[in-house]
Each structure stands twice: as structure tokens, then as C-alpha cells.
Motif scaffolding. Structure first.
Motif, short mmCIF file in Angstrom:
data_model
loop_
_atom_site.label_atom_id
_atom_site.label_comp_id
_atom_site.label_asym_id
_atom_site.label_seq_id
_atom_site.Cartn_x
_atom_site.Cartn_y
_atom_site.Cartn_z
N ALA A 1 0.82 -1.21 0.00
CA ALA A 1 0.00 0.00 0.00
C ALA A 1 0.85 1.26 0.00
O ALA A 1 0.40 2.33 -0.40
CB ALA A 1 -0.92 0.00 1.23
N ALA B 1 -3.48 6.19 -5.62
CA ALA B 1 -4.83 5.78 -6.00
C ALA B 1 -4.83 4.52 -6.84
O ALA B 1 -5.89 3.92 -7.07
CB ALA B 1 -5.52 6.92 -6.75
N ARG C 1 -3.53 1.82 -5.89
CA ARG C 1 -3.72 0.74 -4.93
C ARG C 1 -4.77 1.16 -3.91
O ARG C 1 -4.46 1.83 -2.91
CB ARG C 1 -2.40 0.42 -4.22
N VAL D 1 -7.35 0.78 -0.83
CA VAL D 1 -7.26 0.01 0.41
C VAL D 1 -8.61 -0.03 1.10
O VAL D 1 -9.30 0.99 1.20
CB VAL D 1 -6.21 0.62 1.37
N PHE E 1 -9.98 -0.95 4.78
CA PHE E 1 -9.49 -1.18 6.12
C PHE E 1 -10.46 -2.01 6.94
O PHE E 1 -11.61 -2.20 6.56
CB PHE E 1 -9.26 0.16 6.83
N ALA F 1 -13.21 2.50 -2.16
CA ALA F 1 -11.99 2.06 -2.83
C ALA F 1 -12.25 1.78 -4.31
O ALA F 1 -11.43 2.12 -5.17
CB ALA F 1 -11.44 0.81 -2.13
#
Lengths: 288, 265
Positions: free
Chosen positions: B61, B83, B85, B87, B89, B155
């Protein structure tokens, strides 16, 4: 700079309006149970205290010099509303006091919030500003008031500087703590969405710090009000503190008590106002 | 140096991460990890706490620098978050001062995409995750599962090359978790995104992965790598419970579990 979602005017006014309505309706709704019971008990307690006061005064348990009759306090309140005492009537004194504190508060917010945010985000700002602020913060403003008077005299400016200093420290330190309180996951999320440092600061760190900032403002205005009243007792020609000290010098205790009650009520109202603003502007406080 | 082929989305080249803290023994979070992932794969990294899977995700990340070795995404070396990758959470990464739509649009706002286009994308993404019509709600009124769906939508909205998911279902109850596994698989099939997911649930890993990577700790390393297709079976038949109760599934699950527990195949 593009408008942030929070400061986007249309979204913001819609949010403020809907929160204002929610807060207003919650005062009218039925589901207030426990809160209601406590409020009732408090109300009865206040009535009780007034009754005890009335009885003590009525039966002259203590000389009126020490504890004036509640009726004479009310009479003085009505009298001073229209007639001048110690340089102005009640309204003029109140306006003088409020003007001082609110202008000092405005300056403290304008300066303190950006500085606090900078301290939170930048280690150089932190390193430079931490020592002076942390040093003077625990000092009671009355202790450095004489120094302020030597530097700036006894006019309005000196008083406002004093109150400004009293409010500046908690606002700055709370803004700084607010920056630190933003969860790292949220910040990382911002960068993973392609945000630049500035975008992440403006759209994520600043709104994230708002709950702490509002707490600092609430503490600040309370602290500013107490500092103001004390400052007025030392060197002023108007204001509620001045009025109280003048009356004390002439042993007019009922004006003293009346003044103290007015001062206390205004402090309470100011705090309520800040809490209300908090509910409108930071509705997510306490909800993660 | 690994030869990067053009259809390898993610290449990890001899990656090592060590943490050295004064007075404490050095932690070898990752030791010489190498792998190459093709576009469209659903990679699951499975392991117990401390095996290094979170550190691995953080390096990909861009949140955590490597001590040695490299990570390449689409032949670009990874040094910072970006952006490309996206993510997801585990929890608490949504912005409570924004409603659902504005949360999803945040990345688009950062790219200066105009408002109408942003709304179009966020509406489409909301439909994709099954939250159509929830755009105006504040985040804190949503359940945990719905919040995770918003996180997923956020995401996806920025159209990343690869979706990194950090134990995305770990904070959910068992029932919601199963539903979310199916949702992620369906979205994976529809969007054809490359997904890199870490978890400590063996069943989840075996169910969802096209490539299952098992890691063990101290030092963090890859112990075994499987190619699986139970997720494809699910896409075909639509019944997760059926897939999870076949003998093959149970066998793989037991094998994976024993690898984790014993530390060797």
C-alpha cells in the motif's frame, strides 16, 4: 482550493439546518426520561436554595450587610437596569464586558486554531511554539496582569490582550491535540485515495480535529469570562466586574450579589451556546 | 531481480522488513518474500497474528517502507500510497463528517473530477455494493457490514489497479461475514479487479482465493502457496454453503490449518 465536503456551502447549510431541527425537536420530544428526572431534581434544588436564602434573610439570621434579602437583590436588578451605577446601567456594563470577551475570543480563535493545527502537523512548529505556550499556560492570568498593565497601560487594549492570552492557550493546545487524535487509518485512507498532503490535511485532518477544537473553544470562552471579570476588578471604568467591585467598596452588598448572579448566568449561557454550536457543527462527536 | 512480465500486476521481489527498536530484539516481520501476481487474481494471504501479512499489505500500500527488496505494481516501484492501490481497512477509516455518497466520492474529489461525474460514479458504486439509496445517510447510522460496504465502494470508485483489503471482515459477526464474502466475490467477478486480501480465517481464505498464500511468523515468510478455484465454483452455483461443505473444500481447509498450526507443510 476545491471546496471540501464539509465546507461545501450547500452541504454545510443543509447539514446545519437538519441538525438545528434535530436538536430543537429533541427538546420537544417525549423520550427524555432520565435526563428529565435529573433536571427536575436540579430545578427543585435551586428553588430550595432560594427558599433557604429567603428564610435566612427574612428572619435576619445574618446581618443584611453579609447576606442581602433576595427581594432587595431583585429590586436592585430592576433599578440598575434603567438607572446608572458605577458609570453605566446594567445593560451598558454587560455589553462592555461581553464586547471585551467576545473580541478577545474571536482573535484567539483566528490565531489559535491555525497555530494549533500547524503545531499538530509540523514538528518545527511544535518545537518552536511548545515551550512558550506550555510555560505561560498554567500561570493564572491575574499573575501576569501587572506585567500587561506595565506594557500596555490600563485601557481597553490591555484588558483584551489579557483575555486573549487566557483563551489562546487552551484553544491552541486543543487544536494541536485534535490533529493528533485523527486516526492514522483515516489519514492513510486519504493518501490511498490519491490525496496530496494538503488535500489530506484540509479534508481529513482538519474536520477530524474539529471535535477537540470545539472543546477548546468552550473551555476558552469560560476561562476568558472569568479572566475578564477579574481584570475589570483591577482597572476598569465599566463592565460587570467593575460594577461589583465598586459596590463592594461601598458595602452595597445587594448590588454585589446581583452582579455576581448576572455574571454567573452569562457564563452559563455562553457555555450553553458553545455546546449548541458544537451539536450543530460537529454532530458526529462521540460517534467515532 | 525478477523479470517482470507485462501481465504481472503485482511483483514482490525479495522483500524484507525488519523493525529495530532500542532495547528490544529486532523483529523480522518479513524475510525475503517474493511473488508475482497476475491481473485479475484474487490473492489471499493467510496466517496467524504476527506472521507479517499486515506488514506485507502495508508495504504494498505504501504505508510502510521496505528494509530490503522491492514491490512493483504495473512495473512501477512502490514507495508511497497512491490511488492505483485502493485500500479497504478493517474498521474506522470512513469520515463521519461526510455522508455515504461524499465518502465514496472523496477519492474522486482529490482527482478534481467534476461534481456530476462524481455523483454518477458514486451512485453506480452504491448499487454495486447493494447500498442503492443510502447515499444521504451519515456513516454512524450504518451497521458494521454496511460501513464495510461503503469502504469497499469508496476504494472501487477511484478505479484502482489493485484492491488491498486488510482483514476487511474481521470486525463483523459471523453471519454478516459470510454474506460479505459472497459480495466481494461477486464484485470481483463483475469488475475483474485484482484483489489482495489478508485474513486469519482459514475457511474464508480457502473459499475466496484463486491463489492462497500461507505465511508463518518469526521470521515472516511464505510457507506454502496454493492455486484454488472454490470461488469459481461459488460463482457458478451461487451456493456458498454447498461449496464449503464439499470434501475437497474440507480437505484443503484442514491442510491449510495444519500448515499454520505446525509451521510446515
Amino acid at each position: 482550493m476545491s471546496k471540501s465536503g464539509y465546507l461545501d456551502l450547500s452541504f454545510f447549510s443543509q447539514l446545519a439546518r437538519s441538525n438545528f431541527l434535530k436538536v430543537k425537536s429533541s427538546f420537544l420530544r417525549k423520550e427524555r426520561d432520565q435526563n428529565d428526572k435529573t433536571k427536575l431534581i436540579s430545578f427543585v434544588t435551586i428553588i430550595g436554595i432560594i427558599v433557604v436564602w429567603w428564610l435566612i434573610a427574612e428572619f435576619k439570621v445574618v446581618p443584611p450587610l453579609f447576606l442581602p434579602h433576595p427581594v432587595s437583590v431583585i429590586e436592585k436588578f430592576i433599578l440598575v437596569s434603567t438607572q446608572e451605577i458605577s458609570g453605566g446601567n446594567l445593560l451598558q456594563h454587560t455589553v462592555a464586558s461581553l464586547t471585551r470577551v467576545l473580541s478577545a475570543f474571536a482573535f484567539a480563535c483566528l490565531l489559535g486554531i491555525p497555530i494549533g493545527l500547524a503545531m499538530g502537523a509540523n514538528k518545527i512548529a511544535r518545537g518552536v511554539l511548545d515551550p512558550p505556550i506550555e510555560f505561560y499556560r498554567p500561570i493564572p492570568p491575574l499573575a501576569y496582569l501587572p506585567l500587561i498593565i506595565i506594557w500596555f497601560g490600563i485601557g481597553e487594549f490591555a484588558k483584551i490582550i489579557l483575555i486573549f492570552l487566557a483563551i489562546f492557550a487552551p484553544i491552541t493546545m486543543n487544536a494541536r491535540a485534535g490533529v493528533a487524535s485523527v486516526s492514522p487509518d483515516r489519514i492513510n485512507a486519504g493518501y490511498s485515495l490519491g490525496g496530496t498532503r494538503l488535500q489530506v490535511f484540509w479534508h481529513i485532518i482538519f474536520p477530524g480535529a474539529l471535535p477537540e477544537i470545539f472543546t477548546g473553544m468552550r473551555i476558552g470562552i469560560g476561562f476568558g469570562w472569568t479572566t475578564l471579570v477579574a481584570a475589570e476588578m483591577v482597572a476598569a471604568a465599566s463592565g460587570l466586574g467593575h460594577m461589583v467591585l465598586d459596590a463592594a467598596n461601598f458595602l452595597v452588598t445587594d448590588v454585589v450579589v446581583m452582579g455576581i448572579i448576572v455574571i454567573g448566568l452569562i457564563a452559563y449561557v455562553l457555555d450553553l451556546l458553545m455546546r449548541y454550536l458544537e451539536l450543530i457543527f460537529v454532530p458526529w462527536k462521540g460517534k467515532t | 531481480m525478477i523479470n517482470t512480465m507485462t501481465n504481472d500486476e503485482l511483483v514482490i521481489d525479495n522483500l524484507s522488513v525488519t523493525f529495530e527498536r532500542r532495547g528490544n530484539p529486532t523483529v523480522h516481520a518479513l524475510q525475503e518474500i517474493s511473488m508475482s501476481i497476475r491481473a485479475g487474481e484474487l490473492v489471499v494471504v493467510l496466517g496467524a497474528s504476527g506472521c507479517g501479512k499486515t506488514t506485507l499489505l502495508n508495504v504494498i500500500a505504501g504505508f510502510q517502507p521496505a528494509t530490503h527488496g522491492y514491490v512493483f505494481v504495473n512495473d512501477q516501484k512502490v514507495t508511497n500510497p497512491g490511488a492505483d492501490r485502493g485500500v479497504v481497512f478493517q474498521k474506522n477509516a470512513l469520515m463521519p463528517w461526510l455522508n455515504v455518497s461524499k465518502n465514496i466520492e472523496l477519492g474522486l474529489k482529490f482527482q478534481h473530477i467534476p461534481k456530476s461525474k462524481r455523483q454518477e460514479i458514486s451512485n453506480k458504486t452504491l448499487e454495486l455494493v447493494g447500498l442503492g439509496g443510502f447515499g444521504n445517510r451519515p456513516i454512524y447510522e450504518l451497521s458494521g457490514g454496511m460501513q464495510q460496504r461503503v469502504g469497499l465502494a469508496r476504494a472501487l470508485a477511484s478505479d484502482p489497479s489493485i484492491l488491498l483489503m486488510d482483514e476487511p471482515l474481521g470486525a463483523l459477526d459471523a453471519l454478516t461475514r459470510e454474506g460479505m464474502q459472497e459480495l466481494i466475490l461477486r464484485i470481483w467477478k463483475r469488475t475483474e479487479k485484482t484483489i489482495f486480501l489478508i485474513t486469519h480465517s482459514v475457511e474464508e481464505a480457502v473459499f475466496m482465493a484463486t491463489r492462497l498464500i500461507i505465511m508463518t511468523p518469526s521470521p515472516g515468510r511464505v510457507t506454502k502457496s496454493f492455486d484454488l478455484n472454490f470461488c469459481e465454483d461459488f460463482i457458478t452455483c451461487g451456493d456458498a454453503r454447498k461449496v464449503k461443505s464439499t470434501n475437497e473444500f474440507i480437505a484443503v481447509r484442514e491442510q491449510a490449518l495444519s500448515i499454520i498450526m505446525n509451521g510446515n507443510p
